[in-house]
Structure formats: C-alpha cells, structure tokens
Write an enzyme that holds these catalytic residues in place. Structure first.
Site, PDB file in Angstrom:
ATOM      1  N   THR A  21     -10.187   1.768  15.328  1.00  0.00           N
ATOM      2  CA  THR A  21      -9.881   2.271  16.670  1.00  0.00           C
ATOM      3  C   THR A  21     -11.139   2.356  17.530  1.00  0.00           C
ATOM      4  O   THR A  21     -11.134   1.976  18.706  1.00  0.00           O
ATOM      5  CB  THR A  21      -9.233   3.669  16.578  1.00  0.00           C
ATOM      6  OG1 THR A  21      -8.155   3.605  15.645  1.00  0.00           O
ATOM      7  CG2 THR A  21      -8.736   4.148  17.924  1.00  0.00           C
ATOM      8  N   ASP A  80      -1.653  -2.085  -5.254  1.00  0.00           N
ATOM      9  CA  ASP A  80      -2.628  -2.923  -5.940  1.00  0.00           C
ATOM     10  C   ASP A  80      -2.137  -3.163  -7.373  1.00  0.00           C
ATOM     11  O   ASP A  80      -1.751  -2.226  -8.057  1.00  0.00           O
ATOM     12  CB  ASP A  80      -3.979  -2.177  -5.974  1.00  0.00           C
ATOM     13  CG  ASP A  80      -5.112  -3.123  -6.267  1.00  0.00           C
ATOM     14  OD1 ASP A  80      -4.872  -4.345  -6.294  1.00  0.00           O
ATOM     15  OD2 ASP A  80      -6.236  -2.643  -6.467  1.00  0.00           O
ATOM     16  N   HIS A  92     -13.405  11.229  10.824  1.00  0.00           N
ATOM     17  CA  HIS A  92     -12.325  10.965   9.872  1.00  0.00           C
ATOM     18  C   HIS A  92     -12.518  11.711   8.555  1.00  0.00           C
ATOM     19  O   HIS A  92     -13.615  12.187   8.251  1.00  0.00           O
ATOM     20  CB  HIS A  92     -12.223   9.472   9.583  1.00  0.00           C
ATOM     21  CG  HIS A  92     -11.547   8.691  10.670  1.00  0.00           C
ATOM     22  ND1 HIS A  92     -12.211   8.255  11.787  1.00  0.00           N
ATOM     23  CD2 HIS A  92     -10.249   8.288  10.806  1.00  0.00           C
ATOM     24  CE1 HIS A  92     -11.358   7.603  12.575  1.00  0.00           C
ATOM     25  NE2 HIS A  92     -10.167   7.610  12.007  1.00  0.00           N
ATOM     26  N   GLY A  98      -1.309  -2.182   9.872  1.00  0.00           N
ATOM     27  CA  GLY A  98      -2.148  -1.076  10.349  1.00  0.00           C
ATOM     28  C   GLY A  98      -3.525  -1.112   9.740  1.00  0.00           C
ATOM     29  O   GLY A  98      -4.434  -0.413  10.205  1.00  0.00           O
ATOM     30  N   THR A  99      -3.684  -1.911   8.693  1.00  0.00           N
ATOM     31  CA  THR A  99      -4.983  -2.006   8.024  1.00  0.00           C
ATOM     32  C   THR A  99      -6.033  -2.492   9.019  1.00  0.00           C
ATOM     33  O   THR A  99      -5.739  -3.329   9.879  1.00  0.00           O
ATOM     34  CB  THR A  99      -4.871  -2.982   6.833  1.00  0.00           C
ATOM     35  OG1 THR A  99      -3.769  -2.570   6.026  1.00  0.00           O
ATOM     36  CG2 THR A  99      -6.141  -3.001   6.005  1.00  0.00           C
ATOM     37  N   THR A 100      -7.242  -1.987   8.871  1.00  0.00           N
ATOM     38  CA  THR A 100      -8.304  -2.286   9.835  1.00  0.00           C
ATOM     39  C   THR A 100      -9.172  -3.457   9.359  1.00  0.00           C
ATOM     40  O   THR A 100      -8.924  -4.026   8.307  1.00  0.00           O
ATOM     41  CB  THR A 100      -9.186  -1.038  10.019  1.00  0.00           C
ATOM     42  OG1 THR A 100      -9.510  -0.533   8.721  1.00  0.00           O
ATOM     43  CG2 THR A 100      -8.449   0.020  10.814  1.00  0.00           C
ATOM     44  N   GLY A 118       0.849  -1.202   0.000  1.00  0.00           N
ATOM     45  CA  GLY A 118       0.000   0.000   0.000  1.00  0.00           C
ATOM     46  C   GLY A 118       0.876   1.241   0.000  1.00  0.00           C
ATOM     47  O   GLY A 118       0.496   2.292   0.530  1.00  0.00           O
ATOM     48  N   LYS A 151     -12.180   7.608   3.876  1.00  0.00           N
ATOM     49  CA  LYS A 151     -11.987   6.379   4.661  1.00  0.00           C
ATOM     50  C   LYS A 151     -12.981   5.319   4.186  1.00  0.00           C
ATOM     51  O   LYS A 151     -14.168   5.594   4.052  1.00  0.00           O
ATOM     52  CB  LYS A 151     -12.163   6.682   6.150  1.00  0.00           C
ATOM     53  CG  LYS A 151     -11.885   5.497   7.041  1.00  0.00           C
ATOM     54  CD  LYS A 151     -11.735   5.927   8.497  1.00  0.00           C
ATOM     55  CE  LYS A 151     -11.601   4.733   9.425  1.00  0.00           C
ATOM     56  NZ  LYS A 151     -10.515   3.806   9.060  1.00  0.00           N
ATOM     57  N   ARG A 189      -2.305   6.833   1.329  1.00  0.00           N
ATOM     58  CA  ARG A 189      -2.104   7.933   2.297  1.00  0.00           C
ATOM     59  C   ARG A 189      -1.118   7.523   3.391  1.00  0.00           C
ATOM     60  O   ARG A 189      -0.180   8.248   3.709  1.00  0.00           O
ATOM     61  CB  ARG A 189      -3.453   8.339   2.921  1.00  0.00           C
ATOM     62  CG  ARG A 189      -4.331   9.160   2.010  1.00  0.00           C
ATOM     63  CD  ARG A 189      -5.696   9.437   2.649  1.00  0.00           C
ATOM     64  NE  ARG A 189      -6.511   8.237   2.664  1.00  0.00           N
ATOM     65  CZ  ARG A 189      -7.384   7.897   1.701  1.00  0.00           C
ATOM     66  NH1 ARG A 189      -7.573   8.696   0.688  1.00  0.00           N
ATOM     67  NH2 ARG A 189      -8.075   6.785   1.778  1.00  0.00           N
TER      68      ARG A 189
HETATM   69  N1  NDP Z   1      -3.347   1.528  12.341  1.00  0.00           N
HETATM   70  C1  NDP Z   1      -3.247   2.826  12.128  1.00  0.00           C
HETATM   71  O1  NDP Z   1      -2.616   3.563  12.898  1.00  0.00           O
HETATM   72  C2  NDP Z   1      -3.881   3.401  10.899  1.00  0.00           C
HETATM   73  C3  NDP Z   1      -4.601   2.579  10.090  1.00  0.00           C
HETATM   74  N2  NDP Z   1      -5.123   3.054   8.934  1.00  0.00           N
HETATM   75  C4  NDP Z   1      -5.777   2.060   8.081  1.00  0.00           C
HETATM   76  O2  NDP Z   1      -4.886   1.740   7.016  1.00  0.00           O
HETATM   77  C5  NDP Z   1      -5.640   1.357   5.867  1.00  0.00           C
HETATM   78  C6  NDP Z   1      -5.191   2.188   4.680  1.00  0.00           C
HETATM   79  O3  NDP Z   1      -5.543   3.541   4.891  1.00  0.00           O
HETATM   80  P1  NDP Z   1      -5.108   4.672   3.835  1.00  0.00           P
HETATM   81  O4  NDP Z   1      -3.638   4.695   3.682  1.00  0.00           O
HETATM   82  O5  NDP Z   1      -5.826   5.898   4.236  1.00  0.00           O
HETATM   83  O6  NDP Z   1      -5.781   4.088   2.499  1.00  0.00           O
HETATM   84  P2  NDP Z   1      -5.399   4.402   0.977  1.00  0.00           P
HETATM   85  O7  NDP Z   1      -6.598   4.014   0.163  1.00  0.00           O
HETATM   86  O8  NDP Z   1      -4.854   5.774   0.845  1.00  0.00           O
HETATM   87  O9  NDP Z   1      -4.205   3.391   0.672  1.00  0.00           O
HETATM   88  C7  NDP Z   1      -4.371   2.019   0.478  1.00  0.00           C
HETATM   89  C8  NDP Z   1      -3.312   1.579  -0.505  1.00  0.00           C
HETATM   90  O10 NDP Z   1      -3.325   0.152  -0.591  1.00  0.00           O
HETATM   91  C9  NDP Z   1      -3.188  -0.187  -1.967  1.00  0.00           C
HETATM   92  N3  NDP Z   1      -3.668  -1.547  -2.186  1.00  0.00           N
HETATM   93  C10 NDP Z   1      -4.943  -1.971  -2.386  1.00  0.00           C
HETATM   94  N4  NDP Z   1      -4.961  -3.309  -2.563  1.00  0.00           N
HETATM   95  C11 NDP Z   1      -3.677  -3.728  -2.431  1.00  0.00           C
HETATM   96  C12 NDP Z   1      -3.055  -4.999  -2.491  1.00  0.00           C
HETATM   97  N5  NDP Z   1      -3.768  -6.132  -2.723  1.00  0.00           N
HETATM   98  N6  NDP Z   1      -1.706  -5.078  -2.305  1.00  0.00           N
HETATM   99  C13 NDP Z   1      -0.979  -3.975  -2.100  1.00  0.00           C
HETATM  100  N7  NDP Z   1      -1.515  -2.728  -2.037  1.00  0.00           N
HETATM  101  C14 NDP Z   1      -2.851  -2.615  -2.202  1.00  0.00           C
HETATM  102  C15 NDP Z   1      -3.982   0.878  -2.691  1.00  0.00           C
HETATM  103  O11 NDP Z   1      -3.625   0.920  -4.049  1.00  0.00           O
HETATM  104  P3  NDP Z   1      -4.732   1.463  -5.127  1.00  0.00           P
HETATM  105  O12 NDP Z   1      -5.030   2.858  -4.717  1.00  0.00           O
HETATM  106  O13 NDP Z   1      -4.003   1.315  -6.418  1.00  0.00           O
HETATM  107  O14 NDP Z   1      -5.920   0.551  -4.978  1.00  0.00           O
HETATM  108  C16 NDP Z   1      -3.522   2.110  -1.923  1.00  0.00           C
HETATM  109  O15 NDP Z   1      -2.297   2.606  -2.405  1.00  0.00           O
HETATM  110  C17 NDP Z   1      -7.106   1.512   6.264  1.00  0.00           C
HETATM  111  O16 NDP Z   1      -7.607   0.276   6.704  1.00  0.00           O
HETATM  112  C18 NDP Z   1      -7.042   2.502   7.410  1.00  0.00           C
HETATM  113  O17 NDP Z   1      -8.137   2.404   8.277  1.00  0.00           O
HETATM  114  C19 NDP Z   1      -4.981   4.352   8.564  1.00  0.00           C
HETATM  115  C20 NDP Z   1      -4.315   5.231   9.358  1.00  0.00           C
HETATM  116  C21 NDP Z   1      -3.701   4.831  10.595  1.00  0.00           C
HETATM  117  O1  LIG Z   2      -8.403   5.364   7.897  1.00  0.00           O
HETATM  118  C1  LIG Z   2      -7.819   6.142   8.705  1.00  0.00           C
HETATM  119  O2  LIG Z   2      -7.473   7.278   8.391  1.00  0.00           O
HETATM  120  C2  LIG Z   2      -7.538   5.630  10.059  1.00  0.00           C
HETATM  121  N1  LIG Z   2      -7.790   4.389  10.325  1.00  0.00           N
HETATM  122  C3  LIG Z   2      -7.572   3.727  11.558  1.00  0.00           C
HETATM  123  C4  LIG Z   2      -8.882   3.291  12.154  1.00  0.00           C
HETATM  124  O3  LIG Z   2      -9.795   2.899  11.401  1.00  0.00           O
HETATM  125  O4  LIG Z   2      -9.005   3.297  13.379  1.00  0.00           O
HETATM  126  C5  LIG Z   2      -6.710   4.537  12.504  1.00  0.00           C
HETATM  127  C6  LIG Z   2      -6.975   6.020  12.468  1.00  0.00           C
HETATM  128  O5  LIG Z   2      -8.213   6.252  13.027  1.00  0.00           O
HETATM  129  C7  LIG Z   2      -6.903   6.532  11.030  1.00  0.00           C
END
Ligand code: NDP
Ligand SMILES: O=C(O)C1=N[C@H](C(=O)O)C[C@H](O)C1
EC number: 1.17.1.8
Length: 270
Positions: free
Chosen positions: A165, A56, A154, A97-99, A29, A158, A33
């Site tokens: 969280t 992806d 958020h 970190g993915t949810t 990913g 999202k 973001r």
């Molecule tokens: N734990 C934490 O502290 C935090 C967790 N999160 C979580 O992280 C996740 C991602 O958030 P965010 O960055 O905002 O999302 P984004 O949509 O910005 O990023 C997701 C990325 O994953 C890519 N992707 C999709 N499918 C695949 C795959 N099979 N293999 C590799 N890459 C892939 C997408 O590519 P494409 O765009 O080409 O599809 C994209 O670049 C969410 O679940 C969010 O809730 C977010 C912030 C903090």
């Molecule tokens: O998608 C986000 O941005 C975030 N996702 C995580 C969540 O679903 O808890 C962590 C944070 O809230 C940011």
C-alpha cells in the site's frame, strides 16, 4: 491472530442487490491471517460457495478439480506469480491481495491474459475502503504541498517492507506531483549527517518509513507539509475484517471485468 467481531452483514456491506448465480470460490493461503478471514467471509455470503482451501504444500490442482470459478490469493510475494499463472492456464479468475508487484510483473500478467479475453485478474495492494480513499485523497492533495512523507505501521510478522500500500501510495503521489510540475520532495532521503536508513526508503522521491510493532494490524499515515502548515491523512485497519467488503466486491465483479485490474478504485466507481 486477530479475530473478527463484525457480523457477516457488516463484512458484506458492498453486496449487490441484484440476484446472481452462486460463484464457486477457492482460497490460496487459506489458513493464513488473511486467508482465514476470507474463508469466513465467503462462508457467510449466500451467493458464494467455498469449494477449495489451499496452503503451502497442498495440491494446487485442488482449486481446478473443485470447480473454482474465482480464486482469492493471500499467500506470499515469492509464490504469487506462479499461482496466477496456474489460474490463468486453468481459466480461473483471480483476485489477488498478495503484495510485491512491480510494473514488470504486471506487464507479464497482462501478457498471460492476452489469449484469454474473458478472464480477469484483480490485483489490489489494499482491499480496505478507507485505505483506498486515503490513497485517493493523498493524490488530490499532493500538488499543494512541497514536502511529503509516508509512514506505514504493521504487525511484526509482515514479510515485506515497505507495505504494498505504501509503495502504491508513494507512486500515486509522485505521479500527481510530476503532473503538477513539482520536483521530488525537498531533500527526500538525503543521508548527509544521518545514519544510513534513517530517512527511510526513497520511492520515486517520496520517503517511506516502515514500523513493525506488536499490537498493530495495518496502518498508514501520509504527512504533507507547506510553509506554516501540515496535513496528515491516516488510515487504520484494526481488524482484517476491514478488507472483506473489498475482497467480496472483487470476487463478485471479476466475471464482468476481463483483463488486468490494478486496485479496486474502478470497482468502487472512483
Ligand atoms: N491487499 C490487501 O488488502 C492485503 C494484503 N495482504 C497481503 O497478503 C499477503 C498474505 O498476508 P498474511 O495473510 O498476513 O500472511 P500469512 O503468512 O498469515 O499467510 C500466508 C499463507 O499463504 C500460505 N502459502 C505460502 N505459500 C503458498 C503457496 N505456494 N500456495 C498456497 N498457499 C501458500 C502460507 O502457508 P504456510 O504458513 O504453511 O507457509 C500461509 O497460510 C501478504 O503479501 C500481505 O501483505 C495482507 C492484508 C491485506
Ligand atoms: O501484510 C499486511 O498485513 C498488509 N499488507 C498489505 C500491504 O502490504 O499493503 C495491505 C495492508 O497494509 C495489510
């Protein structure tokens, strides 16, 4: 997309003082973001080497071919299980970190790890130190207040609601209430006289409300009420750099923590 204004030193405030060998890191990913911010933080860390960036449609084997020892996954709830399975098969530690994890998914990952006693998977719904502390404080306070509600707020892109969280916070609060002999919050999500959905989602008796608003990044409030008083706990991530000290801590620690770790509380000594 929000860009970070923090310095590498600020992003890396949990860096250990001891000398360690360089760790090869792959990011899944990587152009998302969070992935963008992880790539920046890994590149700024002298003890970490970014060896692969996968999105992806990219070839997942790139991370194995490049010699990644740890993969960081910020992708999507619908693909993350396949990514973890792949990493475990390839003997690569996984910081996730993915949810979107429930007990059944966590149990499946623990099963996958059984034949690999040296391998670690860290899954944290939130790597922000303030968010982790908010969850801990909410757990502490839960038994003193008959009423509790969670509001998570958020950015509008999202994909999931409520946030990972908020789900974890609700479950921790519910467990603390049960341990103290408290019932579900009064009239938690009763819909009588309400439009459907107006009282939020019911997570183990805790109402959770999700706001999606342009201008926001990631925010959460836990509101608790008792006769004549309320307590409000609030955390704000204004910049995705706020998650990086927790992510880098997990990347550095995972080699010493085999098995499944949920949340970074234990890594922080909480
Ligand atoms: N734990 C934490 O502290 C935090 C967790 N999160 C979580 O992280 C996740 C991602 O958030 P965010 O960055 O905002 O999302 P984004 O949509 O910005 O990023 C997701 C990325 O994953 C890519 N992707 C999709 N499918 C695949 C795959 N099979 N293999 C590799 N890459 C892939 C997408 O590519 P494409 O765009 O080409 O599809 C994209 O670049 C969410 O679940 C969010 O809730 C977010 C912030 C903090
Ligand atoms: O998608 C986000 O941005 C975030 N996702 C995580 C969540 O679903 O808890 C962590 C944070 O809230 C940011």
């Amino acid at each position: 997309m929000t860009t970070s204004t923090s310095t590498p030193a600020q992003q890396d405030s949990l860096v250990p003082e001891r000398e360690e060998p360089v760790i090869n890191v792959g990011v899944l990913g990587a152009r998302g973001r969070m992935g963008t911010e992880v790539v920046k933080a890994v590149n700024a860390a002298a003890d970490l080497e970014l060896v692969a960036m996968v999105d992806d449609g990219d070839w997942l084997f790139n991370v194995a071919d490049a010699g990644a020892q740890v993969v960081v996954d910020f992708t999507r709830p619908d693909v993350v299980m396949d990514n973890i399975r792949f990493c475990i098969d390839q003997n690569i530690h996984c910081v996730v970190g993915t949810t979107g994890f429930d007990e059944a998914k966590l149990a499946t990952i623990a099963e996958w790890l059984e034949p690999k006693p040296d391998l670690g998977v860290v899954i944290a719904p939130n790597f922000g130190i303030g968010a982790v502390l908010l969850m801990r404080f909410a757990q502490e306070a839960a038994r003193f207040f008959p009423s509790v509600e969670i509001v998570e707020l958020h950015h509008p892109n999202k994909v999931d609601a409520p946030s990972g969280t908020a789900v974890r916070t609700a479950r921790l609060i519910a467990a603390a209430r049960r341990a103290a002999g408290l019932p579900a919050a009064p009239d938690a999500t009763k819909e009588a006289d309400s439009l459907p959905g107006a009282r939020g989602a019911d997570i183990e008796g805790v109402p959770v409300h999700a706001v999606r608003l342009t201008g926001l990044v990631a925010h959460q409030e836990v509101l608790m009420g008792a006769e004549g008083e309320t307590l409000t706990l609030r955390h704000d991530s204004y910049d995705r750099a706020s998650f990086m000290p927790g992510v880098l801590l997990a990347v550095r620690e995972i080699g010493r923590r085999p098995g499944l770790t949920v949340g970074i509380e234990s890594l922080l000594g909480l």
